[in-house]
Design an enzyme around this catalytic site. Structure first.
Site, PDB file in Angstrom:
ATOM      1  N   MET A  42     -33.409  64.123 102.492  1.00 24.62           N
ATOM      2  CA  MET A  42     -32.614  65.329 102.195  1.00 24.62           C
ATOM      3  C   MET A  42     -31.751  65.673 103.409  1.00 24.62           C
ATOM      4  O   MET A  42     -32.030  66.593 104.159  1.00 24.62           O
ATOM      5  CB  MET A  42     -33.552  66.477 101.830  1.00 24.62           C
ATOM      6  N   ASP A  43     -30.665  64.929 103.568  1.00 24.35           N
ATOM      7  CA  ASP A  43     -29.847  65.018 104.776  1.00 24.35           C
ATOM      8  C   ASP A  43     -28.593  65.857 104.541  1.00 24.35           C
ATOM      9  O   ASP A  43     -28.012  65.824 103.458  1.00 24.35           O
ATOM     10  CB  ASP A  43     -29.445  63.601 105.210  1.00 24.35           C
ATOM     11  N   GLY A  44     -28.195  66.591 105.572  1.00 24.80           N
ATOM     12  CA  GLY A  44     -26.917  67.306 105.531  1.00 24.80           C
ATOM     13  C   GLY A  44     -27.018  68.812 105.482  1.00 24.80           C
ATOM     14  O   GLY A  44     -25.984  69.493 105.372  1.00 24.80           O
TER      15      GLY A  44
END
Length: 270
Positions: A42-44
């Site tokens: 779950m990047d960003g």
């Protein structure tokens, strides 16, 4: 007053239409093969917050709502195992303010996931904490124990929450545990892949090998996530959008790509 009521009615009607659309799309996708195990990096969240000019912690809160949204979609589809990379061991190197905010968010939201009306309760999902939980603050450890206890009898699906996690740490722990068990045995046998499989942290939820690995935000890295669980059939999907922006329209092409590849497999490999 009348204007506010009208606005509220329009909003509720819009929500109902969105829900009906989502369920119709899910029903169509369910006519094809469905993966058993899907995982997300779950990047960003931080870059999403900066792009809006808000606090980093607000990006993480938006990421929580995205997780809830994605879990609902996948469990409606019939996916049995979902794994999410919530917090890496290396994340403890971030600023104390951000680490504290993330730990507080985890502590507050874990129980909400499991309570009446929460996505895990609604879909009969068992929560399994995956990682070196002893590194987390006592309040988070307590919330994890409570959440696991609240969901232990749920049998429809599993949600692996990777918190204070690193794949190399998981593999090292599995190797050490396996070796110690072999040494303690009266007649030790050679270590096998099955031995290590049984001691991986995801084995607590009986999670199968990974079908789909998804990373958001356009970064092309595996980031020490589920390296053992990946296999020759794992499909790796990189999405340019930030995690808080993810929704059904991002899940559809991932599922269609998976189904296309399953259908195109020779019968001998199925």
């Amino acid at each position: 007053m009348a204007a506010a009521y009208a606005s509220s009615s329009i909003f509720r009607a819009r929500e109902r239409l969105v829900d009906l659309f989502q369920r119709a799309v899910v029903a169509a996708l369910r006519t094809g093969p469905i993966p058993r195990h899907v995982a997300f990096v779950m990047d960003g969240n931080r870059r999403y917050a900066r792009s809006l000019g808000v606090r980093v912690v607000d990006g993480h809160v938006s990421g929580y709502y995205a997780l809830r949204r994605v879990l609902e979609i996948l469990y409606l589809l019939g996916v049995e195992h979902v794994t999410a990379y919530a917090f890496a061991i290396d994340n403890f190197k971030r600023t104390p303010e951000e680490v504290d905010a993330l730990m507080s968010l985890a502590q507050d939201r874990l129980i909400e996931f499991c309570e009446h009306g929460g996505v895990l309760r609604e879909y009969g999902v068992r929560l399994v904490a995956v990682g070196n939980i002893s590194l987390c603050p006592p309040g988070v450890q307590d919330a994890i124990r409570r959440a696991e206890e609240m969901t232990k009898d749920n049998t429809r699906a599993v949600f692996n929450l990777c918190i204070s996690y690193a794949s190399r740490d998981e593999i090292t722990t599995a190797v050490n545990t396996t070796v110690n068990e072999k040494l303690a045995s009266q007649s030790p046998t050679p270590i096998t892949v099955a031995d290590l499989d049984a001691h991986m942290m995801t084995a607590r939820g009986n999670s199968p090998p990974l079908d789909i690995f998804v990373r958001t935000s356009g970064v092309l890295r595996l980031s020490d996530f589920l390296l053992w669980q990946c296999n020759e059939d794992t499909q790796i999907q990189f999405i340019r959008r930030y995690w808080p922006e993810i929704g059904l329209l991002d899940i559809i092409p991932i599922l269609l790509d998976y189904q296309r590849k399953v259908w195109s497999k020779p019968a001998s490999e199925s």
